[in-house]
Enzyme design. Structure first.
Site, PDB file in Angstrom:
ATOM      1  N   SER A   1       0.850  -1.185   0.000  1.00 30.87           N
ATOM      2  CA  SER A   1       0.000   0.000   0.000  1.00 30.87           C
ATOM      3  C   SER A   1       0.886   1.235   0.000  1.00 30.87           C
ATOM      4  CB  SER A   1      -0.909  -0.037   1.220  1.00 30.87           C
ATOM      5  OG  SER A   1      -0.799   1.162   1.941  1.00 30.87           O
ATOM      6  N   LYS A   2       0.446   2.233  -0.749  1.00 33.53           N
ATOM      7  CA  LYS A   2       1.320   3.390  -0.920  1.00 33.53           C
ATOM      8  C   LYS A   2       1.527   4.144   0.388  1.00 33.53           C
ATOM      9  CE  LYS A   2      -2.279   6.485  -2.521  1.00 33.53           C
ATOM     10  NZ  LYS A   2      -2.971   6.965  -3.694  1.00 33.53           N
TER      11      LYS A   2
END
Ligand code: GLU
Length: 482
Positions: free
Chosen positions: A255-256
């Protein structure tokens, strides 16, 4: 049509920065097409008009081109089954939806978003999985006509069997069984007349003669809806293959918020596309230790879609770094190396534009590397000392960095003007002068308080690098605030 007739696709939604997961799924499809002598096509799925932007579409195309994968049909190259962008195909879907309604497999629903929210909240409160309760399922034809004539907003939903389970075969998961009562009466056509992802995806896979659908495992739960739509339309579904998602070493989802996930981040830092594809391709083949270095052709020869593991592909950055280093040192001739460095340095014009920004600030050219080098660096070497010139207490700087990080995510188009407007708005909201906002950001971006104009620099660095630098800066400042 190729001899094998195999046709596969990558169908990204241009709603954010192109993710390494998209490259991973695209590579699988590409290798699958190569193995079977089939076609690999690109389709842009932009039915979510509020989140899809032309900038992200361009980025998806650029990022996939950068990977070296080649599609024989797509929005940029055309093809016999175009257009390849769903917003250009709007006129196609209505007839299919009407066919489903006319056959009694779909129904008009007039429930307002407010009613649906109340319904879902009540279901959640009762510990149930939120899904449509069927209020509009049995409206009479007269009532539907009257309400539509009165201009009431309406969507079309699909009917779902009330008992039993959907059984299907997945190329990776094997035999799968999903009970119908866990499947929602999916909206097929939205109030604005646009189809939903599910509707458009099925119609397009059919019209584009897709034979195998290989995509991320997050879509496995949608297969029952898709199979039903195929059935309702009297069509044969393709073969489904759901690939395990790439995960962090601790099995959490990439996930960023946690780690850089966009393809553009890896290209900006100087990873070679060959190395990234080599790294991703190793998830699809069985090899012995020592055989890791592989070109695309070698990957295609060893590609083994029958033997995929469900265990998950671990995004091991150290392994990627190791492969990238080897590619740089062992696979490029000195001349190729120099060429690639120059190409990389000026990616998206960052070197040329950066030099222009620097012109008015140098007395000797030798001052350029310390002044503009941050545009190319992987890591600007931030330490607490970098923030020594910032007068605000660390806790305040931390709050600012975190606010900036969150708010920049909301910018739909990334350019000098939008960045400036957002930072000014943050200053206004937090009661800070612009100077107090940009000061810490200069440091976060360049580790210096004197560098190139901030908004232009952030535009050149790009979203993903800015995101990462803000994250690193916040961690450093947090250690000071502790
Ligand atoms: N538009 C979907 C996505 O971006 C595609 C899923 C599919 O391949 O069906 O994930």
């Amino acid at each position: 049509m190729t001899a094998s007739g195999v046709r596969v696709r990558i169908a990204p939604s241009p709603t954010g920065e192109p993710h390494v997961g998209t490259a991973y799924i695209a590579l699988f499809n590409y290798l699958f097409a190569l193995k079977h002598g089939g076609e690999f096509i690109l389709r842009i799925e932009d039915t979510d008009a509020t989140r899809s932007t032309p900038e992200f579409e361009q980025k998806v195309l650029d990022a996939l081109k950068w990977t070296g994968l080649k599609w024989s049909e797509g929005p940029d190259v055309g093809g016999p089954y175009g257009p390849y962008r769903q917003s250009d195909r709007k006129h196609i879907y209505g007839d299919y939806v009407e066919k489903i309604v006319a056959a009694g497999h779909g129904f008009r629903c007039f429930c307002t978003p407010e009613r649906l929210e109340t319904m879902r909240a009540a279901q959640r409160a009762a510990g149930k999985q939120p899904k449509y309760d069927g209020l509009c399922l049995n409206l009479s034809a007269e009532e539907v006509t009257a309400r539509m004539a009165a201009g009431e907003a309406t969507v079309v939903r699909m009917k779902i069997p009330t008992e039993g389970a959907c059984k299907f075969h997945d190329g990776v998961y094997g035999d799968v069984e999903i009970p119908w009562d866990s499947v929602d009466m999916q909206v097929l056509l939205k109030a604005d007349g646009m189809p939903t992802y599910h509707m458009a995806n099925v119609v397009d896979d059919h019209l584009m003669k897709i034979t195998h659908v290989a995509r991320g495992e997050e879509w496995l739960a949608s297969v029952p809806k898709h199979i039903l739509i195929y059935q309702y339309l009297g069509l044969e579904p393709p073969v489904f293959m759901h690939l395990s998602l790439m995960r962090n070493a601790d099995k959490s989802k990439l996930s960023k918020r946690k780690n850089p996930t966009s393809i553009s981040y890896y290209s900006a830092l100087g990873y070679l596309p060959e190395a990234l594809m080599n790294f991703l391709g190793l998830f699809f083949i069985q090899i012995a230790e020592g055989e890791e270095m592989m070109t695309m052709d070698e990957l295609a020869q060893k590609f083994d879609p029958e033997n995929l593991s469900k265990a998950g592909a671990i995004f091991d950055v150290q392994k990627l770094d190791w492969l990238n280093g080897r590619w740089l040192r062992e696979k490029l001739t000195p001349d190729e190396f120099v060429l690639r460095v120059l190409e990389w340095a000026n990616e998206n014009g960052r070197l040329v534009e950066g030099l222009k920004l620097a012109q008015s600030r140098v007395g000797k050219l030798g001052e350029l590397p310390p002044l503009a080098g941050f545009l190319l660096a992987n890591d600007v070497g931030l330490t607490p000392a970098s923030f020594a010139g910032i007068k605000a207490p660390p806790a305040e700087t931390l709050e600012l960095l975190e606010t900036v990080q969150a708010d920049l995510e909301k910018i739909l188009e990334w350019n000098v003007e939008t960045i400036e407007a957002e930072l000014r708005a943050i200053g206004d909201r937090m009661g800070k002068k612009l100077k107090a906002v940009v000061g810490p950001l200069f440091v976060a971006m360049s580790s210096s308080q004197r560098s190139l104009p901030l908004f232009d620099s952030m535009a050149l660095l790009g979203r993903s690098v800015v995101r990462q630098r803000l994250k690193v800066a916040a961690a450093v400042v947090k250690s000071m605030a502790a």
